[in-house]
Design an enzyme around this catalytic site. Structure first.
Site, PDB file in Angstrom:
ATOM      1  N   THR A 159      11.311 -43.983  79.125  1.00  5.46           N
ATOM      2  CA  THR A 159      11.054 -42.604  79.700  1.00  5.46           C
ATOM      3  C   THR A 159      10.509 -42.827  81.373  1.00  5.46           C
ATOM      4  OG1 THR A 159       8.836 -42.631  78.966  1.00  5.46           O
ATOM      5  CG2 THR A 159      10.366 -41.629  77.593  1.00  5.46           C
ATOM      6  N   ASP A 160      10.601 -41.936  81.876  1.00  5.24           N
ATOM      7  CA  ASP A 160      10.310 -42.158  83.483  1.00  5.24           C
ATOM      8  C   ASP A 160       8.853 -41.383  83.821  1.00  5.24           C
ATOM      9  OD1 ASP A 160      10.869 -39.426  83.383  1.00  5.24           O
ATOM     10  OD2 ASP A 160      12.668 -39.462  84.497  1.00  5.24           O
ATOM     11  N   LEU A 161       8.584 -41.136  84.691  1.00  2.51           N
ATOM     12  CA  LEU A 161       7.189 -40.810  84.918  1.00  2.51           C
ATOM     13  C   LEU A 161       7.083 -39.236  84.359  1.00  2.51           C
ATOM     14  CD1 LEU A 161       6.318 -41.998  88.531  1.00  2.51           C
ATOM     15  CD2 LEU A 161       5.383 -42.720  86.235  1.00  2.51           C
ATOM     16  N   SER A 162       8.088 -38.314  84.379  1.00  4.49           N
ATOM     17  CA  SER A 162       7.949 -36.935  83.679  1.00  4.49           C
ATOM     18  C   SER A 162       7.881 -36.855  82.247  1.00  4.49           C
ATOM     19  CB  SER A 162       9.233 -36.445  84.254  1.00  4.49           C
ATOM     20  OG  SER A 162      10.556 -36.739  83.473  1.00  4.49           O
TER      21      SER A 162
END
Length: 161
Positions: free
Chosen positions: A36-39
């Site tokens: 996943t990314d920061l979101s």
């Protein structure tokens, strides 16, 4: 239990592997934090990794020995075209399924349609074309037994190597 005892135990789990249901290959996976990314959503490039793993597993269990072909100097597959459509995001801990289907085969190429799904919902779709190449990078005919396997899958026939 010592690590050496665990390594010799006869009931050790094996890596997750997909399976064919009719002529479609189903490859299960789970979304981990690293995906996943920061979101908190799966980073877009990771869908390509999921599809690559599913294609590799599909070929392996269909009886297409990519590693042997590479080690024997016959050739390797390379992606020559890729189209991807993102519809909905996957999130941390989602259980996903990559469904793959052979859509076209020729002497040196193969096209595969793939969908990354969460349950019945399509999250991402991809159309991937690969070419069989010599170790020097030139197109070459795929081994005839491989073309036969792809042709059977394309016709919707069940594969049981």
């Amino acid at each position: 239990m010592a690590l050496s005892d665990a390594l010799e135990a006869p009931c050790l789990p094996v890596p997750a592997s997909g399976r064919f249901i009719a002529a479609e290959h189903h490859f299960p996976l789970r979304v981990y934090f690293e995906d996943t990314d920061l979101s908190g959503l799966v980073y877009h490039a990771n869908y390509l990794r999921y599809m690559e793993r599913a294609r590799s597993d599909m070929l392996r269990i269909a009886g297409i020995g990519q590693r042997a072909a590479l080690e024997e100097g016959e050739g390797v597959y390379a992606v020559t075209d890729l189209q991807i459509r993102y519809r909905r995001p996957a999130r941390l801990d989602d259980d996903l399924m990559v469904v793959s289907r052979v859509s076209q085969v020729s002497a040196a190429t193969c096209a595969i349609q793939q969908a990354v799904m969460r349950g019945e919902e399509i999250l991402t779709q991809g159309d991937i074309s690969v070419a069989f190449l010599t170790p020097q990078g030139r197109p070459r005919r795929q081994p005839k037994p491989w073309i036969d396997i792809f042709s059977r899958l394309m016709r919707g026939e069940d594969i049981h190597p």
